[in-house]
Write a protein that holds these residues in place. Structure first.
Motif, mmCIF file in Angstrom:
data_model
loop_
_atom_site.group_PDB
_atom_site.id
_atom_site.type_symbol
_atom_site.label_atom_id
_atom_site.label_comp_id
_atom_site.label_asym_id
_atom_site.label_seq_id
_atom_site.Cartn_x
_atom_site.Cartn_y
_atom_site.Cartn_z
ATOM 1 N N CYS A 205 52.971 10.423 37.654
ATOM 2 C CA CYS A 205 52.335 11.551 36.962
ATOM 3 C C CYS A 205 52.439 11.404 35.448
ATOM 4 N N ARG A 207 51.350 14.044 33.483
ATOM 5 C CA ARG A 207 51.304 15.443 33.039
ATOM 6 C C ARG A 207 49.983 15.781 32.346
ATOM 7 N N LYS A 242 58.395 16.728 35.945
ATOM 8 C CA LYS A 242 57.186 16.403 36.704
ATOM 9 C C LYS A 242 57.340 16.818 38.159
#
Length: 316
Positions: A205, A207, A242
């Motif tokens: 990820c 973000r 995350k």
């Protein structure tokens, strides 16, 4: 007439008769295998509208807080999202005209791109049940069923549950006998194996919050991830932050997710986000008998208590 012709004619009729001020549908993108949202306000603009298995965007996001009466082109899963949003009072039923398309499934352009192997693609044409990929000096053919989106493989309801107009040929359900077979297999893994899977996926990820932006049921004016008072989550790239974001976002979809796959399609890192949401979907269905967006009458699963069905009586 074809599905595209039907959509265009409906758009012209609705706009000419003043039944809507806007039609939201799909138009051809600038690259092969791409479509993009189209906002049509005049009869002449209706010719921009199109439909094919690359129409992947969930257009329900554009209906939230819209004041003018609007028609929207919607796949069966999108219709379920509309129904869920209506029941959560985010969309007024009288303010939307649903042009429901009987959808045979959306194709996965990332899987198609893997077939091309980095070569420049100039055209992607569907011939019957075959996808033909053409480029400079090459042609690849593959069955459409081989590049079908995973959420479409598990779709048990290709017919719209609510509509003002329905277009397209009849479609048979594609779902396996057990639509949650993938989740059941995941549940059989040990806690350590499940955590390792989650760790590896969420580590990717960046973000960007594309999943949140694409989800038709993420409509909070301020997301918990953006809150500064209190601050629930850090602003950096810390793995724990995350993980926290994705766990909380998944729980926020409990009893609300319609498994349209918009979150996973939007993710630039290819994170398997649907495993989280489908696990919660399965639990809500088994515990409360709730399925988001399946009808206009039943209340959201986690917004009502039925003493005959719910296992906890909240007493004592």
């Amino acid at each position: 007439m074809s599905t595209v012709d039907d959509i265009r004619q409906l758009a012209r009729d609705l706009l000419r008769e003043g039944k809507v001020a806007l039609v939201i549908g799909y138009e051809r993108g600038t690259l092969p295998m791409r479509s993009r949202p189209a906002f049509v306000r005049t009869e002449a603009e209706a010719d921009r509208l199109m439909w094919d298995p690359w129409c992947e965007a969930d257009l329900v996001r554009y209906l939230h807080d819209r004041k003018e009466k609007t028609a929207v082109v919607a796949k069966a899963c999108d219709v379920r999202a509309i129904v869920a949003a209506i029941k959560e009072k985010q969309i007024k039923r009288d303010n939307v005209v649903i042009i429901a398309v009987r959808c045979g499934g959306i194709l996965d352009r990332r899987r198609a791109e893997q077939i091309v192997k980095g070569r420049r693609l100039t055209a992607a044409v569907i011939e019957g049940e075959t996808l033909v990929l053409n480029g400079d000096g090459f042609e690849e053919r593959v069955l459409c069923s081989a590049v079908l989106r995973e959420e479409c493989l598990y779709c048990a309801d290709p017919a719209p549950v609510e509509a003002d107009h329905v277009v397209g040929p009849e479609v048979k359900p594609r779902a396996a006998e057990d639509e949650y077979a993938d989740v059941a297999a995941f549940e059989k893994k040990s806690p350590e194996e499940r955590w390792r899977w989650f760790y590896r996926e969420i580590e990717k990820c960046i973000r960007c919050y594309a999943c949140r932006s694409a989800c038709p049921m993420c409509y909070c004016s301020e997301c918990f991830a953006d809150s500064s008072d209190p601050e629930w989550i850090g602003r950096g790239d810390d793995l724990v932050d995350k993980q926290f974001f994705h766990i909380v976002r998944a729980f926020h979809t409990a009893g609300r997710c319609v498994d349209c796959g918009a979150c996973e399609r939007a993710c630039p890192m290819g994170i398997k986000l649907r495993m989280l949401t489908r696990k919660i979907q399965k639990d809500v269905k088994e515990l409360f008998g709730g399925e988001a967006g399946k009808d206009m009458d039943s209340p959201p699963a986690l917004a009502a208590f039925d003493p005959k069905k719910d296992k906890d009586d909240f007493t004592g």
